[in-house]
Design a protein around this motif. Sequence first.
Motif, mmCIF file in Angstrom:
data_model
loop_
_atom_site.group_PDB
_atom_site.id
_atom_site.type_symbol
_atom_site.label_atom_id
_atom_site.label_comp_id
_atom_site.label_asym_id
_atom_site.label_seq_id
_atom_site.Cartn_x
_atom_site.Cartn_y
_atom_site.Cartn_z
ATOM 1 N N UNK A 1 0.732 -1.302 -0.100
ATOM 2 C CA UNK A 1 0.013 0.026 -0.091
ATOM 3 C C UNK A 1 0.870 1.273 -0.017
ATOM 4 N N UNK A 2 0.470 2.097 -0.998
ATOM 5 C CA UNK A 2 1.290 3.389 -1.194
ATOM 6 C C UNK A 2 0.181 4.475 -0.591
ATOM 7 N N UNK B 1 3.397 8.765 -9.186
ATOM 8 C CA UNK B 1 4.548 8.384 -9.938
ATOM 9 C C UNK B 1 5.343 7.149 -9.037
ATOM 10 N N UNK B 2 5.083 7.269 -7.584
ATOM 11 C CA UNK B 2 5.866 6.214 -6.857
ATOM 12 C C UNK B 2 4.949 4.979 -7.044
ATOM 13 N N UNK B 3 3.625 5.169 -6.816
ATOM 14 C CA UNK B 3 2.849 3.896 -7.114
ATOM 15 C C UNK B 3 2.832 3.338 -8.631
ATOM 16 N N UNK B 4 3.044 4.168 -9.500
ATOM 17 C CA UNK B 4 2.908 3.592 -10.777
ATOM 18 C C UNK B 4 4.325 2.732 -10.832
ATOM 19 N N UNK B 5 5.497 3.375 -10.502
ATOM 20 C CA UNK B 5 6.784 2.726 -10.480
ATOM 21 C C UNK B 5 6.939 1.540 -9.915
ATOM 22 N N UNK B 6 6.241 1.498 -8.511
ATOM 23 C CA UNK B 6 6.223 0.062 -8.062
ATOM 24 C C UNK B 6 5.317 -0.829 -8.497
ATOM 25 N N UNK C 1 -2.910 3.387 -13.283
ATOM 26 C CA UNK C 1 -2.813 2.849 -11.741
ATOM 27 C C UNK C 1 -3.841 1.602 -11.787
ATOM 28 N N UNK C 2 -3.462 0.178 -11.707
ATOM 29 C CA UNK C 2 -4.684 -0.444 -11.512
ATOM 30 C C UNK C 2 -5.283 -0.676 -10.435
#
Length: 482
Positions: A29-30, A140-145, A172-173
């Motif tokens: 979880x972000x 961007x963090x969530x997409x990167x992870x 983002x899914x």
Amino acid sequence: MPQQTQITPVNSNDQTDANVVSISNTKLYVLDTNILLHEPLAFTSFKENDVVVPMTVLEELDYIKDSNKDVARDARVSIRAMEDLLHDATPEQMLAGVSMSGLGAGENGPTGALSIFADLLMPDNQQIFTSNENDNRIINVALHLQVKLAPRQVILVTKDINMRLKAKGAGMGLVEDYRRDQLISDIKYLCKGYHVFEGNFWEKVQLVESHTEGRDTIHNIPRSVLPEAYINEFLIDETRQFAGIVESITSNSLEVLDLGYERLMSRRAWGISPKNIGQAMALHSLLDPHIDLCILTGPAGSGKTLLALAAALEMVIEKNMYDKIIVTRSTPEIAESIGFLPGTEEEKMAPWLAAITDSLEVLHKNDENTKGSMSYIMEKANIQFKSVNFMRGRSIQNAIVILDESQNLTASQLKTIITRCGEGTKLICGGNLAQIDSNYLSAVTSGLTYIVEKFKNFSGSATFNLDGVVRSRLAEFAEKEL
């Protein structure tokens, strides 16, 4: 040293990948900043799953903690809680993840890991959003992870609806709201404080045992008649032949005090009478000294503030049951620093408590000198206007506290106010869940909704949803049609 989990960097030679935790069967979880402002210890609520806090979130918390905003305290609490967990961790451990085991109570405590993601170090070619807004950096963090850890589930958690739309639009899914604080899924399931039986009550209740205690008549009816009943819930029927209140509950029966429909409608307080059965039920509990907490919800114009003030004046001046009336409310963010307004605390709060003075004017509009009557009553009843920001740390004894516009408060803020109430104090919370001004709350996450559900089985509280607009036909039409 903190316990380091098996969440290890994917590639320690890559500065960017050093922030990425390894693939696991658990979820990742972000968290957005507003989650930690809404509930400072939210990062401990994800059980066996791991939590990532982007550096941008820490920057936003750092800015807010020193501000005059009402959420500044929540920001400080969250920062201290994370520091307590991570203070012995090395930089590498903070990036890889530190176990949160032991933070919670028993089996319900978290077992996942908390890590900090240094998103400021991400190269431009790994960012979907190139603009430097904070929301974009967190997305961007969530997409990167999501890309680095596929097929592991990476979930962005935010209370910002627009941010959820942006994240989904960017690819983002999994994007979610924070729902741990939601006791109900929809506001339509919120307790109303009463149950209406179709037709005649006595046609529904065939088996009953009745007895008298003094002038009161009490009925014992089977629990099966209303399995979901709770303490101080009113029971009425469509034929207006019966009105009662649940006084106690056992596994097999309900003990119902017979109030009488006409007697209930004839209650008066400070010269006013109820205009509908909803107001009559509310007024009954407002005047009951055994009820310590009254919660009034409903649309604008339903009479919440007027009933609360009339009952308070009746009990303080006429019945001499309490010493004073304290009136407070949540203030809009622009007004949180009331020091810029002239005068005493009461004078500073006056613009935000105009609903109280308006109600006082209504109660005394037929007096020969309305303004003089209002001044006399405010002094006689010892009415004090206080800012909700300065309620912390107080202990209020033998008073009536009227908390207006409480739909804009979080559960923790309401807890702060409720725990200030000492012996002999009655708290009246009023609010309209359709008029929430806070950026961090919705109708189902408001502190007002939270306490309605939490206190519904407490014998010292009563809840009422006033659904009839009695202010004027114009207000009634507007409420229905606009």
